[in-house]
Design an enzyme around this catalytic site. Sequence first.
Site, short mmCIF file in Angstrom:
data_model
loop_
_atom_site.label_atom_id
_atom_site.label_comp_id
_atom_site.label_asym_id
_atom_site.label_seq_id
_atom_site.Cartn_x
_atom_site.Cartn_y
_atom_site.Cartn_z
N PHE A 182 -53.17 20.45 -57.50
CA PHE A 182 -54.01 20.34 -56.31
C PHE A 182 -53.74 18.99 -55.66
O PHE A 182 -53.30 18.05 -56.33
CB PHE A 182 -55.50 20.43 -56.70
N GLN A 193 -65.75 15.58 -44.78
CA GLN A 193 -64.40 16.08 -45.03
C GLN A 193 -64.08 17.32 -44.18
O GLN A 193 -64.83 18.29 -44.18
CB GLN A 193 -64.25 16.47 -46.50
N HIS A 195 -61.51 20.13 -44.15
CA HIS A 195 -60.48 20.75 -44.98
C HIS A 195 -59.34 21.15 -44.05
O HIS A 195 -59.58 21.69 -42.97
CB HIS A 195 -61.06 21.97 -45.69
N LEU A 210 -62.70 29.37 -45.18
CA LEU A 210 -61.75 28.56 -45.93
C LEU A 210 -60.52 29.33 -46.42
O LEU A 210 -60.63 30.49 -46.83
CB LEU A 210 -62.44 27.96 -47.16
N GLU A 245 -57.12 25.54 -51.06
CA GLU A 245 -56.01 24.63 -51.32
C GLU A 245 -55.11 25.18 -52.44
O GLU A 245 -53.97 24.75 -52.62
CB GLU A 245 -56.58 23.28 -51.72
N ARG A 270 -56.56 15.74 -48.62
CA ARG A 270 -57.04 16.59 -47.52
C ARG A 270 -57.13 15.85 -46.19
O ARG A 270 -56.86 16.42 -45.14
CB ARG A 270 -58.42 17.15 -47.88
N HIS A 313 -65.94 20.88 -43.99
CA HIS A 313 -65.99 21.50 -45.32
C HIS A 313 -66.95 20.85 -46.30
O HIS A 313 -67.67 21.54 -47.02
CB HIS A 313 -64.57 21.44 -45.90
N ARG A 337 -62.96 13.26 -50.80
CA ARG A 337 -63.01 13.95 -52.10
C ARG A 337 -61.70 14.67 -52.38
O ARG A 337 -61.14 15.32 -51.49
CB ARG A 337 -64.14 14.98 -52.09
#
Length: 575
Positions: free
Chosen positions: A127, A240, A242, A256, A259, A290, A355, A390
């Site tokens: 990730f 954030q 995304h 979404l 990821e 991100r 997000h 994050r």
Amino acid sequence: MSLAPASSKYETHEHDVLIIGAGGAGLRAALEALGHGARVGVVCKSLLGKAHTVMAEGGIAAAMGNVDSADDWKTHFRDTMRGGKFLNNWRMAQIHAQEAPDRVRELEQWGALFDRTDAGNILQRAFGGHTYKRLCHVGDRTGLEMIRTLQDRGVELGFDCYMECTVTRLLSEGDRVAGAFGYWRESGRFVVFKAKSVVIATGGIGKAWRVTSNSWEYTGDGMALAYDLGAELMDMEFVQFHPTGMVWPPGVQGILVTEAVRGEGGTLKNRLGERFMEKYDPKRMELSTRDVVARAIYTEVREGRGTEHGGAYLDISQKPAEYVKRKLPSMYHQFLELADVDITKHPMEVGPTCHYMMGGIRVDAETAESTVPGLFAAGEAAAGLHGANRLGGNSLSDLLVFGRRAGLFAAEHANRTAPPAIDSAQIEAGARELAAPFEHAGGESPYAVQRDLQETMQNLVGIFRNDADLKKALEELEKLKARADRVSIEGSRLYNPGWHLARDLQSMLTVAEAVAISAIARTESRGAHSRIDFPQLDAEWGRKNNTVVRENTEMKLRQSPVPAVPDELKQLLAD
Ligand SMILES: Cc1cc2nc3c(=O)[nH]c(=O)nc-3n(C[C@H](O)[C@H](O)[C@H](O)COP(=O)(O)OP(=O)(O)OC[C@H]3O[C@@H](n4cnc5c(N)ncnc54)[C@H](O)[C@@H]3O)c2cc1C
């Protein structure tokens, strides 16, 4: 519509620990508090099991070392701090990295069925921003398995669950929390919870933006409730976006695209077929953090290299179709059903979507207690762990690690505290506030105010920000607050979604204002906060967290020093 005095209209429940929110953080807190002998109540806006956590797809970050044996808590700590641009509370990042593997193993012992390595261990995937393959997962339905497991265990241990019940006010006795007040969504009847400790686990605020991966529940309630009671909010400028939400068709914009698609080898290209991440982060490419990937896509589109519907192409079709269907079953069905695209053959069109909230209620790193005695917070509603940005997968582990701590210390607090007295004046005030929209004849609809709030935040407090836009946003928010105070609602309190939204608007506006004033103050670009007028990191701001607190009716912004990382951990952060 007139109301009888509230006191004749409410039911009362009493608990040692009241948990507001039944996502991963709330349920994990409930299990821990139950294990320490507390009488626990859990309140949630929707049905048990329908929280945001259930939507989580990619996985839980924990340095188990099952796939990359070199992984350890120290590397996870370093990745989290680097991802957060060192604004994180170092102690939270350390606790999180150290305790996450045990929390995952515990889930497994309680019955969670993870994907497996050939050797039978929990499988871990790559990730963004994580040095090693670290995300424990169940295909792309990890959150579902997590909620199922926590919920089953909770039902077995036994807590009282108040479903479809919205908390609108925290109650206090002196400077401590004493419980909560709210209403049943179906009947509109009022309800009072008396509690020695309260845990806020209500998640984020994504519904204040137009394009978002978040559901109707994310209206910032817990942050606003805590703020109203006098708790500090921290790092509110860090929202954030995304990088990969659906962009087409319009009805599904923002949903979404996990990821995990990039983690499984998906590539990003622009309209010209260029793998544009080479320009923005040639080392990590699609597995950059991100904030970087979101800005890259946004920039490609703005400079005219976007796709037909204003996004980028995300392609996983180079992998065997069976593999894609097995590792990304939800994505396969999502695109087939919502966009008529077979992702085993064609690329997806994706673009940034609001997000996650890095900011939230300021808590103590060890106990998860807020600045108000007896009031705890965990999960997305709390701040500190993620700093300015994050890393993917670090939320689910956050819920487990700090959910557990919040439950534990809330139970301990309850054990040494006498039952609080309930002040009926506070309940009457809560009831009056809820009744107000029925008494404004001829006011506008709350939906119109929400639409304008979303446009304001989307256009003026988005991925790229500048002083003029942010100040304009604050002016708009003032007007929106005045409009929200005058909205009018038809009908009765029996299941009335417009009335629910009228109350949610108040929370959204409070949190949106905290975001805007914090974003104006931070005159630098760091993590998810990008100022066009201040594009560089500023070392001075790297030592400060913004905090927001209520003084009388005024929202006050202050700065507090980022806790200094001890020397032995500093070494881990060096290259
Ligand atoms: C589509 C999607 C995919 C994601 N994938 C991942 C992933 O793979 N890995 C990862 O780490 N993170 C992921 N995230 C982020 C992560 O899922 C969330 O940050 C996390 O689940 C938040 O958990 P929580 O317990 O804090 O809140 P939630 O799970 O959202 O629970 C909030 C609870 O609070 C209740 N509530 C809210 N307001 C009130 C009120 N006023 N009164 C009563 N109850 C209230 C709600 O009803 C709900 O029960 C994803 C997020 C989304 C949206």
